[in-house]
Design an enzyme around this catalytic site. Structure first.
Site, PDB file in Angstrom:
ATOM      1  N   HIS A   1       0.806  -1.227   0.000  1.00 33.61           N
ATOM      2  CA  HIS A   1       0.000   0.000   0.000  1.00 33.61           C
ATOM      3  C   HIS A   1       0.839   1.278   0.000  1.00 33.61           C
ATOM      4  O   HIS A   1       0.330   2.340  -0.299  1.00 33.61           O
ATOM      5  CB  HIS A   1      -0.972  -0.002   1.182  1.00 33.61           C
ATOM      6  CG  HIS A   1      -2.031  -1.047   1.055  1.00 33.61           C
ATOM      7  ND1 HIS A   1      -3.315  -0.771   0.644  1.00 33.61           N
ATOM      8  CD2 HIS A   1      -1.985  -2.389   1.221  1.00 33.61           C
ATOM      9  CE1 HIS A   1      -4.012  -1.897   0.586  1.00 33.61           C
ATOM     10  NE2 HIS A   1      -3.221  -2.890   0.930  1.00 33.61           N
TER      11      HIS A   1
ATOM     12  N   GLU B   1     -11.689  -3.168  -0.157  1.00 31.30           N
ATOM     13  CA  GLU B   1     -10.812  -4.297  -0.451  1.00 31.30           C
ATOM     14  C   GLU B   1     -11.659  -5.568  -0.431  1.00 31.30           C
ATOM     15  O   GLU B   1     -12.732  -5.587   0.179  1.00 31.30           O
ATOM     16  CB  GLU B   1      -9.701  -4.402   0.597  1.00 31.30           C
ATOM     17  CG  GLU B   1     -10.211  -4.766   1.996  1.00 31.30           C
ATOM     18  CD  GLU B   1      -9.440  -5.911   2.635  1.00 31.30           C
ATOM     19  OE1 GLU B   1      -8.912  -6.769   1.891  1.00 31.30           O
ATOM     20  OE2 GLU B   1      -9.369  -5.947   3.875  1.00 31.30           O
TER      21      GLU B   1
HETATM   22 ZN   LIG Z   1      -2.426  -4.637   4.479  1.00 29.52          ZN
END
Ligand SMILES: [Zn+2]
Lengths: 646, 596
Positions: free
Chosen positions: B73, B203
């Site tokens: 990320h 997600e």
């Molecule tokens: Zn993560």
């Protein structure tokens, strides 16, 4: 909009603000000046206190009063558990309060009095440090008082206060004073608090938005911005522009308020905190080098963190670093632990240490190196073995009416080598010491108050430009301690409408709402056809279904089930030109129109064949005819062609 | 119709290299800037040429938001800001700001010093990049500029993980990053309020899994470790230094204490000590239980867990070793794996997800032999266990989050294509809202309703309320607001027509019509009027028809009856303003019919 003042102590404020049918309590301070009228609570019976002579006011012989009042050096004290001055409960029913906003942990000590057993059902907002540290303060207070139970409660004395000498006589509203709450009230009250972050927008029933903004005074301290869609009210409580450990004050958020309520300014308007800190360091070094002990009455959080840091460095410099510092409080361990986990609420310099990762405050290191030792009480395990003199002791309570400080004064009071240093500004040190006189130990007064002084406050107002400024009346007069220092007031300037208030008053605040806010949704918005009337100004009619939920107004498209409703209402404006009108009539085949002027721009047109009449004036037209709709529609079109619409 | 534009540069129908471009109200926002652990070539970073073919990104991107410190990320952040070029603000929480640079530096060392990669970012670049970071606290409203507002919510995935709410005007989006809807041993559950965003970008790592209870998984984990130790085997647990590692340590520490086990537990040196320090100082980000007890006992001071030394790899006897990195793609965990893999007594427990291309991914898929760059082949005889300890939301959790925040649209990212497609179906069925799943480089456009805030004069609102309240209560009756919008420079205010004309400086012209109808009705005209009132009330049920002083009125329509009491012919006057044309002529028509 109204403001109620429920506390007579501007540094322990409590107000009620009513606006848009919402009742907001601003701070929940507990006035503790009342404590000074009571005898200290000692958990080891003190012969000296026990042997004080009874006092009876002149010309009074009430047997019930016997033994309630004691006398020491011309001061009168009540021999009873100490009592506190809670917020005034006569002006408003606390059950009606919708929201309580807490500015900092020093301004929430009355919370259990307000929220418990009163029918209160509202919400309480405070920042995370305010909740955690406020809990420490409340718990410490309850522990201090509960650990010294008194066998008797005195109450008769309240009937004779006026007959006693000053300053006892001046006690403020003693009949409203209350015993302290218990721990279960504290827990119940604190469980109501909802934690908020700086700049978090909190919606209050859709009518108001409240936002806490950093105030720079202590960990988690906040000023509150209360706004509706068109009005902005700022409530400024304990604030500081000095650089200490908390996050700096957020000025921007406070600008251009319609109403600016300012309270909790410095209690030491004459002295400067930096020079006081300097004096403190010198006094501590001198006392220690002379073999004496230093006693610093304090709260378990706040400036004390800076004192640990500053004094330890100073003691190192002056070669007395082998003298330990003791921090004695039922919540000492928790206070130290919390100070190191609230990085997000600290100054940038302290915050950056956490990224290393180092503890933000050096006191963790001081504890590790045994320079700073903390204990819950002086009778806690290990204290007597660790204790060594000379030393510096930090302990509560600053009023000197309960807590371990009472024992330390008994222990050290008769030795002139020792010194008691007053750093907390809340209590007059002479009054605080009165029940202990006469003492041999030295007394130093270095009150450190980092909150705004009058110069800073006046400058702030100049920068922030509020329309109306509301302050406690005492801030408009020089301080009682220095009546000649006329600059120590909030200035009344032509730019600001200054409104002073007093305890128990209800003030009308000059905010007149003229506009509100509503939201237009897609379908309605797409139908808006602005008509330009003149450069820079357009008009358009809007019609829609009004939806009101939680004070939020929304306009949506109208469904087709409402028959006959004109969804596209237009308005005509301007005047009808007679010649143009006649010409249009002619074009439509109406040739027999007879024009008759009635004077004053009033013209009547008769259509004899059609049996109709049209009266034209500057601002209106009246079409009168029989039930012939075809004719009327024709005439309507002609009139409308002669006018402008939007 | 205003719209949102979303293009994943990474994590579109894929896991790893999260990087999503969002256009909202004329602002461009980069959501996460991650790297892909499975690649060693240019594919490991998102393709920033999509934003602009060359040159810096600063003028194309208004801000970058990093959800948490995991490298998938934030791993491409220094590359993006220092090598491609970006000088705008980067937002992340305080713990992420503290921990991300350490993980970046660690990853840089492995890549450059161990794998000898070229053209990688330098330590200085990491530092320069971090200078552009603005740390935010939970729930704080941050104005990036005058129009763009962001706000962080607790995500519970790792220390400091946050979901972000993003708003421009009346449009809003929530980006979840990685999140976890069930509290674990050291973190709380993700939380968000009913913020009703136009789009929720979630997600979907565990899109199709409904994980069994946490307690069962923990028991299973402890049983497997214990069995391996009992047979004298060694247990390797590859972990990221921060996150799952701390939870598993707490788990093993208490188990060792309870069972009185003696086998050593090691934690690979380096990040760990520091890591635990971060947990101590950011304890406000952990769960309630840890926060409550931290003064008495810090959960992150471990008694049984000792620092690891490389020499211990060849020590005889059982042991448990935590080593980084978690996907077994480089570093110490890979080194230990190579040594221990050929022994069937040993065991490796993979506690998290592994992206494609990593050794972790290979052995989880049953590879019995792993080949390395230098042709070295390692036989995998040790038992390989997968324990899904990764703190991601499962399908149930994702559905729960949708329920919490009530989005108008959902977009699924950070998950395998088929799994995402499956969940998409389910979301559309259950919530009756649109669900998107763009691939990398694919742009989705989502139109959003307008909600324009305007000022309104209070007298107008009050007049409407008064009128509405005067009508008999009827739950079906709608409140109608009508006014004139005055647009003067940039001010827009709705008011009644008279005020609007005054504001505009014009004279309103009122057109009124009066038509006469003759009807036959015996008796006094008042009784005729009463009959008409009853008749109209019946015909116009949704309207307020009133009667006073012999006149009937509906809105601006007035109906009056004239005529002698002893004559049967009555004259009815119907009068209305042009604004009530439809209503007036309808009433006239009704009375005409009645008169015939
Ligand atoms: Zn993560």
């Amino acid at each position: 909009m109204k403001l109620y003042c429920l506390s007579n102590d501007p540094n322990k404020p409590c107000h009620i603000l009513t606006f848009r049918e919402i009742t907001v309590m601003l701070d929940c301070g507990l006035s503790m000046q009342s404590l000074l009228n009571f005898l200290p609570l000692s958990f080891v019976p003190s012969n000296r206190l026990l042997n004080l002579s009874n006092y009876m006011p002149p010309d009074v012989s009430d047997p019930d009063l016997e033994g309630e009042l004691k006398e020491n050096g011309e001061r009168i004290f009540v021999d009873s558990p100490p009592e506190f001055g809670p917020p005034l409960d006569k002006l408003i029913d606390f059950a009606q309060v919708d929201v309580i906003l807490i500015s900092n942990y020093m301004c929430m000590m009355a919370l259990p009095f307000v929220t418990e057993g009163t029918g209160f059902r509202g919400r309480v907002y405070a920042t995370e440090p305010t909740l955690h540290i406020g809990r420490l303060l409340l718990e410490e207070l309850v522990i201090y008082i509960e650990q010294c139970p008194k066998s008797s409660f005195s109450s008769q004395w309240k009937n004779y206060v006026h007959k006693c000498p000053s300053p006892f006589k001046e006690a403020f509203m003693p009949k409203s004073w209350k015993q302290i709450y218990n721990m279960s009230s504290v827990n119940a009250s604190l469980s109501r608090i909802q934690m908020v972050g700086y700049n978090e927008k909190i919606d209050v029933y859709g009518a108001l938005q409240v936002i806490p903004a950093s105030s720079g005074y202590c960990l988690g301290s906040a000023n509150w911005i209360i706004s509706s869609d068109h009005e902005k009210i700022v409530y400024l409580s304990g604030s500081s522009t000095l650089t200490t450990h908390p996050r700096p004050m957020d000025h921007n958020a406070l600008k251009n308020a319609d109403v600016f309520i300012m309270t909790d300014l410095t209690q030491t308007p004459i002295s400067n905190p930096d020079s006081m800190l300097g004096v403190l360091c010198v006094v501590v070094s001198l006392t220690l080098r002379g073999g004496g002990n230093v006693l610093i009455p304090c709260y378990p959080s706040g400036v004390v963190y800076d004192l640990f840091e500053c004094l330890s460095a100073k003691m190192q410099e002056s070669g007395v670093s082998n003298c330990p510092m003791f921090f004695v409080s039922p919540v000492a361990d928790t206070s130290l632990a919390y100070s190191n986990i609230l990085a997000e609420w600290l100054s940038t310099a302290k915050q950056n240490k956490v990224y290393v990762p180092d503890e933000p405050f050096p006191h963790a290191l001081l504890v590790k190196n045994s320079k700073l030792k903390h204990f819950k009480h002086i009778y806690s395990d290990g204290f007597s073995t660790e204790f060594q003199e000379p030393c510096v002791v930090f302990c509560g309570h600053p009023s000197l009416r309960f807590g371990d400080v009472v024992q330390f004064i008994e222990l050290w009071g008769n030795n002139p080598k020792n010194c008691i240093v007053f750093t907390e500004p809340d209590y007059d040190y002479i009054e605080a010491l009165a029940p202990y006189q006469s003492l041999q130990m030295k007394i130093a007064h270095c009150a450190i108050d980092t909150s705004l002084n009058f110069t800073q406050a006046n400058k702030l107002i100049k920068d922030l430009k509020p329309t109306t400024l509301v302050v406690p009346e005492t801030y408009t007069k020089p301080p009682v301690s220095a009546p000649n220092l006329t600059e120590l007031v909030i200035h009344n300037t032509p730019e600001v409408n200054l409104i002073p208030y007093k305890w128990g008053e209800i003030i009308n605040l000059p905010v007149k709402r003229k506009q509100g806010q509503l939201f237009i949704e897609t379908d309605v918005a797409s139908k808006i056809v602005p008509v330009e009337i003149k450069p820079g100004l357009s008009l358009s009619t809007v019609t829609g279904t009004l939806n009101v939920k939680d004070n939020v107004h929304k306009v949506q498209d109208i469904l087709d089930d409402q028959k006959l409703l004109n969804k596209n209402v237009k308005y005509e404006w301007g005047s009808v030109n007679i010649n143009e009108f006649k010409q249009k009539l002619f074009q439509e085949g109406i040739t027999d129109a007879k024009v008759e002027s009635l004077g004053g721009n009033v013209v009547v047109i008769h259509l004899q064949d059609e049996d109709a009449l049209i009266q034209l004036e500057d601002n209106n037209t009246h079409v009168v005819c029989n039930g012939d709709e075809a004719l009327r529609t024709k005439l309507r079109n002609i009139v409308m062609q002669c006018l402008k619409t939007f | 119709m205003p719209e949102l534009k979303v293009t994943p540069l990474g994590a579109g129908q894929d896991v790893g290299r999260s990087c999503i471009l969002l256009s909202i109200g004329g602002k461009n926002i980069m959501l996460d800037c991650g790297m892909h652990m499975g690649y060693n070539d240019e594919r490991r970073f998102p393709d920033f040429t999509y934003v602009t073919p060359d040159g810096p990104l600063t003028s194309y991107i208004d801000c970058v938001i990093i959800s948490h410190f995991h490298l998938d990320h934030c791993g491409a952040l220094p590359y993006m800001s220092e090598m491609v070029g970006y000088n705008g603000p980067i937002y992340m929480t305080h713990p992420t700001k503290a921990i991300a640079p350490i993980l970046l530096e660690d990853m840089r060392k492995v890549s450059v010093e161990k794998k000898g990669e070229q053209n990688f970012f330098t330590s200085q670049m990491i530092k320069d990049c971090m200078k552009k970071v603005v740390a935010v606290t939970l729930h704080q409203s941050v104005m990036v500029d005058n129009e763009l507002e962001i706000k962080a919510y607790y995500a519970g995935h790792v220390l400091g993980a946050a979901m972000f709410w993003i708003r421009v005007g009346s449009q809003s989006v929530v980006y979840t990053g990685d999140y976890n809807m069930t509290p674990d041993r050291h973190l709380g559950a993700a939380w968000i309020d009913k913020c009703r965003p136009d789009l929720l970008i979630s997600e979907a790592t565990y899109a199709t899994t409904i994980r069994d209870s946490k307690r069962c998984r923990e028991k299973d984990f402890l049983k497997k470790v214990h069995e391996c130790i009992d047979r004298g085997g060694k247990v390797l647990i590859p972990v990221f230094a921060l996150g799952r590692a701390q939870e598993l340590c707490i788990l093993l520490e208490t188990y060792w204490e309870r069972m009185n086990l003696k086998a050593p537990i090691y934690f690979a040196l380096g990040l760990t000590e520091k890591a635990n320090n971060y947990y101590k100082m950011f304890i406000t980000w952990t769960n309630q239980k840890i926060r409550k007890t931290f003064v008495q006992r810090n959960m992150f001071d471990f008694k049984h867990i000792k620092p690891f030394d490389r020499q211990f790899i060849d020590n005889p006897g059982p042991m448990v070793v935590f080593a980084t990195p978690g996907m077994l793609h480089a570093g110490l965990s890979l080194q230990i794996f190579k040594k221990w893999a050929p022994n069937e007594n040993n065991m490796i427990i993979m506690p998290g997800f592994c992206v494609q291309g990593t050794v972790g991914h290979k052995i989880l898929n049953g590879a019995k032999k792993v080949e390395f760059e230098n042709r070295q082949i390692v036989e995998v005889k040790m038992s390989v266990e997968y324990m899904s300890f990764s703190a991601h939301a499962d399908a149930k959790g994702i559905m729960q989050l949708i329920q919490y925040c009530e989005p108008r649209n959902v977009m699924l990212v950070h998950g395998e294509a088929e799994k995402i497609a499956f969940l998409k179906e389910k979301i559309q069925q259950e919530f009756k809202i649109d669900c998107f799943n763009p691939a990398n480089g694919e742009t989705n456009i989502i139109s959003t309703p307008v909600k324009i805030p305007i000022d309104v004069s209070l007298p107008l609102l009050k007049a409407e309320a008064k009128k509405f309240n005067a009508l008999p209560p009827d739950p079906k009756r709608r409140r109608i607001l009508h006014g004139v919008l005055v647009m003067k420079d940039s001010n827009v205010c709705l008011m009644d027509v008279d005020d609007a004309c005054k504001e505009a400086g014009i004279n309103r012209h009122v057109i009124r019509f009066t038509s006469t109808v003759s009807i036959n009705d015996n008796g006094p005209s008042v009784s005729t009027a009463h009959k008409l009132h009853t008749f109209l009330t019946d015909k116009l049920p949704q309207w307020g028809v009133t009667f006073s002083e012999g006149e009937i009125s509906v809105e601006s329509v007035l109906v009056k009856v004239e005529g002698d009491d002893d004559e049967s012919q009555k004259t009815v006057y119907v009068s209305w303003t042009n604004q009530d044309e439809d209503l007036g002529s309808y009433i006239l028509g009704l009375i005409n019919v009645m008169g015939q």
